[in-house]
Structure formats: C-alpha cells, structure tokens
Design an enzyme around this catalytic site. Structure first.
Site, mmCIF file in Angstrom:
data_model
loop_
_atom_site.group_PDB
_atom_site.id
_atom_site.type_symbol
_atom_site.label_atom_id
_atom_site.label_comp_id
_atom_site.label_asym_id
_atom_site.label_seq_id
_atom_site.Cartn_x
_atom_site.Cartn_y
_atom_site.Cartn_z
ATOM 1 N N TRP A 102 2.880 -0.554 7.514
ATOM 2 C CA TRP A 102 4.209 -1.163 7.572
ATOM 3 C C TRP A 102 5.037 -0.592 8.710
ATOM 4 O O TRP A 102 5.708 -1.334 9.433
ATOM 5 C CB TRP A 102 4.932 -1.040 6.226
ATOM 6 C CG TRP A 102 4.366 -1.994 5.222
ATOM 7 C CD1 TRP A 102 3.742 -1.683 4.049
ATOM 8 C CD2 TRP A 102 4.327 -3.438 5.316
ATOM 9 N NE1 TRP A 102 3.325 -2.824 3.410
ATOM 10 C CE2 TRP A 102 3.672 -3.916 4.165
ATOM 11 C CE3 TRP A 102 4.768 -4.359 6.265
ATOM 12 C CZ2 TRP A 102 3.465 -5.282 3.926
ATOM 13 C CZ3 TRP A 102 4.559 -5.718 6.037
ATOM 14 C CH2 TRP A 102 3.918 -6.159 4.880
ATOM 15 N N ASP A 172 12.848 1.705 6.059
ATOM 16 C CA ASP A 172 12.328 0.580 5.281
ATOM 17 C C ASP A 172 11.961 1.149 3.908
ATOM 18 O O ASP A 172 10.997 1.892 3.775
ATOM 19 C CB ASP A 172 11.097 -0.003 5.986
ATOM 20 C CG ASP A 172 10.423 -1.115 5.169
ATOM 21 O OD1 ASP A 172 10.883 -1.420 4.046
ATOM 22 O OD2 ASP A 172 9.429 -1.681 5.677
ATOM 23 N N LYS A 196 9.747 -5.719 -4.828
ATOM 24 C CA LYS A 196 8.869 -4.659 -5.326
ATOM 25 C C LYS A 196 9.503 -3.993 -6.541
ATOM 26 O O LYS A 196 8.893 -3.829 -7.571
ATOM 27 C CB LYS A 196 8.591 -3.600 -4.250
ATOM 28 C CG LYS A 196 8.194 -4.109 -2.854
ATOM 29 C CD LYS A 196 7.029 -5.022 -2.818
ATOM 30 C CE LYS A 196 6.677 -5.710 -1.508
ATOM 31 N NZ LYS A 196 6.533 -4.968 -0.313
HETATM 32 C C1 LIG Z 1 6.253 -5.578 1.095
HETATM 33 C C2 LIG Z 1 6.710 -4.780 2.253
HETATM 34 C C3 LIG Z 1 7.134 -5.377 3.445
HETATM 35 C C4 LIG Z 1 7.090 -6.868 3.655
HETATM 36 O O1 LIG Z 1 8.110 -7.519 3.039
HETATM 37 P P1 LIG Z 1 8.345 -9.089 3.241
HETATM 38 O O2 LIG Z 1 9.273 -9.425 2.139
HETATM 39 O O3 LIG Z 1 7.017 -9.786 3.144
HETATM 40 O O4 LIG Z 1 8.956 -9.300 4.572
HETATM 41 C C5 LIG Z 1 7.593 -4.560 4.464
HETATM 42 N N1 LIG Z 1 7.637 -3.231 4.316
HETATM 43 C C6 LIG Z 1 7.226 -2.618 3.198
HETATM 44 C C7 LIG Z 1 7.289 -1.131 3.089
HETATM 45 C C8 LIG Z 1 6.747 -3.377 2.125
HETATM 46 O O5 LIG Z 1 6.333 -2.765 0.997
#
Ligand SMILES: *Cc1c(COP(=O)(O)O)cnc(C)c1O
Length: 360
Positions: A102, A172, A196
């Site tokens: 990521w 993030d 999540k």
């Molecule tokens: C799931 C996830 C993403 C992607 O998220 P989207 O909603 O598909 O844009 C990005 N970063 C992390 C750490 C994630 O767990």
C-alpha cells in the site's frame, strides 16, 4: 439466519447490533417517514446524522480542535493522489516510507505531483519489518512524510509514531484507524477508507490540521480540494450519506462498548491468541518481525501450499470465510478487525489445530 465469521480484509465484518439497528431503521428513520438513503444531504435529519458522526469520531479519537474532519469519496487509492495534490505544493517535495504494497502504491501515485523521495524502504526484508527510524533519510524541506500505519496485505504495523522533526506526518490508516488509541496531534493528516474498521465502502475519512489547508495545486479538482470541503462541512458535493450514517452507528457502538481503551484491549487479546498459536506451530508460519506484527491483518502460510485449497474448504464448511491471502503473496490471511468477535478467532485457532493434526 446464520452469520459467518468473515475474515475479509475489506469490505469487512460489521458489528451485528449496528446491522440490526440499520435494518430496523431502513424504511422509517426515527419517525421521519423515510430511509436515510432518501434524505436530502442538506435536510435537518441528515445534517443531524452527519454532525453526530463527526462529533463521535472527534470524541473517540480525541481529535484536537485545530483539525478538520472531512467525509469524502474516492477511497484511500483516491487519497494517494488527493494528498499530494493538496499538500505537496508548499515545497514541491515529499518523503515516503515504504513498508509494503500500500505505501508503494501511494509513493508511485505521488510521483505525478512533485519530487518524491523514498526516505526508507523495507524492500530488502521483503517488507517483513518496519525500517527503524535511525535509518530514515528525511528531507527537512519536504512538504510532508507519508507512512502507511498498517500494511493490510503484508501484515506489518507501526507500533510507534515516527518523529519527523516538524515536517507534517501523513498516514494511510485505512486498516487500523479506530483499532487503538491514537495521538492525532502527532500527525498532520490521517486518511482512511471506511470499509475496514469503520463502516461500508464509499466513504473516506480525512483528519487534517488546519494550517495545512490552502496549498492545493491548481489542477486539484474542487471536490477533492480539502480547503473547499472544509469550508463546506464536506457538503461541497453530495457526500456518501448512507455510509456516513452506518459509520455513525459503528462509532456509537464503539463508544457504548467502552471506547478506544476497550477496543484496543480486545484487539490485542484476539491477535495474541492467533500469534501465540502460530509461534507454537511448525506447520504454520508468519514471517513478520514480532515487534512489527499487525493486530488487524495476520497473514500465514501452511507448510505445504498444496494443502491451501483443502484448508480453505474446511474453513468454509465451519462457517469461516475469506481466509485466502492476497493474490500477490498467496497463503492465508485472517483479518481480525474490531468487529471480529473473540469467538471467531477461537474457532479459527481450533480449526487450525485440527487441520494440523490431520495433515501435519
Ligand atoms: C484497503 C486499503 C486501501 C485501498 O482502499 P480503496 O478504498 O480501495 O481505495 C489503501 N490503503 C490501505 C492501507 C488499505 O488497507
């Protein structure tokens, strides 16, 4: 009705009481005569839902008053571009710390918007550890330093907050926001897709320090300009109303069940159960450095990949789904977010024991 133990990395399991309440309120939200989905985002009913969701998030995470909370769309992958568009303009440069898939994705996207430096990377360890701070090469003139607090695929997580010497820290937190207590004041900006740990997909939460607003590159679309959204209470465009409502219910549920200390304690206990079992087994393996292991996403590999299919089939038969690892790394992954009950992890460990004794 039978509910499974859903180990999906996201969209992920939600607290059952939240789903029940949403079902009950589906046709008529608290005497309004309509579903939340049918409400004007500017009507008094939805405005109250929106304001309460923000207030509860602020309360749970103790978000200081000089931070804006924005409810946006585009997900964390959208934010990979939206963050540099809004923040890199101050100096034209940014630092990225690479700890897995990521953060690598974030870094690649940011390169479209300025000079982007890799301050540290764990690539040489195949992303099984967080690079120690002493080895980071930080640019004091960077507009910000970007990290991914929890790598959802690799299962590595920051258990400390980097010191960036005054340069704003951007994180993030898609897969670990709301999973543990957090000192927001150590960050310049936090972003997270809701799906999540906070609610359904379609909603992205951005928590940003006010002084970082106002440096957007001219190309920034107005709907993705943090300052524009902040000035319009996230109503510059139509926000994802239903997702905000469900997140509000999730936040209320977290609050009612003890808030962040209780959530964190619960998550630590669940993760301990699974990691202790993995460490005691020679049949299953988790390669992540112990001090950097994720409390949310636990990847593991069977001794023999030829057994993977049988493992997944047996799990499914016992009502445990979505345990297959990410296609890029194979193996298994158990995502054990806030809403995964201890019983789910206990059932998984019990099944893993049985599978090992049959095939080990
Ligand atoms: C799931 C996830 C993403 C992607 O998220 P989207 O909603 O598909 O844009 C990005 N970063 C992390 C750490 C994630 O767990």
């Amino acid at each position: 009705m039978t509910r499974v133990f859903n180990f999906s990395p996201g969209p992920a399991t939600l607290p059952e009481p939240v789903l029940r309440q949403a079902a009950q309120e589906m046709l008529d939200w608290r005497g309004s005569g309509m579903s939340v989905m049918e409400m004007s985002h500017r009507g008094k009913e939805f405005m109250s839902i929106h304001a309460e969701a923000e207030a509860t998030l602020r309360e749970l995470l103790a978000i200081p008053a000089n931070y804006k909370v924005l409810f946006m769309q585009g997900g964390a992958i959208g934010e990979n571009a939206i963050v540099p568009m809004n923040l890199i303009g101050r100096t034209g440069r940014a630092d990225y710390v690479l700890t897995g898939d990521w953060s690598k994705k974030s870094y690649k996207e940011a390169r479209n918007f300025g000079t982007v430096n890799v301050a540290a990377t764990a690539e040489s360890s195949k992303f099984t550890a967080i690079p120690e701070q002493a080895a980071w090469k930080l640019d004091p003139g960077a507009s910000y330093v970007h990290i991914c607090s929890n790598e959802t695929i690799g299962g590595v997580q920051f258990h400390w907050t980097p010191d960036t010497a005054g340069v704003p820290l951007v994180a993030d937190m898609s897969s670990d926001i709301l999973s543990r207590a957090l000192d927001v004041s150590k960050y310049g900006l936090i972003y997270a897709g809701a799906q999540k740990n906070m609610g359904p997909s379609g909603l992205t939460v951005v928590i940003v320090r006010e002084d970082l607003l106002g440096h957007a590159l001219p190309v920034t679309p107005s709907a993705f300009n943090y300052k524009t959204q902040a000035e319009n209470d996230s109503m510059y465009n139509t926000p994802p109303t239903y997702a905000i409502y469900i997140m509000g219910l999730v936040l209320q549920h977290v609050k009612a069940t003890g808030g962040m200390p209780a959530v964190e304690e619960h998550n630590r206990a669940k993760a301990r159960l699974l990691y202790d079992f993995l460490d005691g087994s020679s049949f299953y393996r988790n390669p992540v450095a112990k001090e950097d292991r994720s409390l949310m996403n636990v990847p593991f590999w069977l001794k023999d990949a030829a057994l993977d299919e049988a493992f997944l089939k047996g799990a499914q038969a016992r009502g445990m789904i979505q345990l297959k690892g990410h296609r890029s790394v194979g193996g298994m992954r158990a995502s054990i977010y806030n809403a995964m009950p201890t019983e789910g992890v206990q059932a998984l460990v019990q099944y893993m024991k049985e599978f090992e004794s049959q095939h080990g």
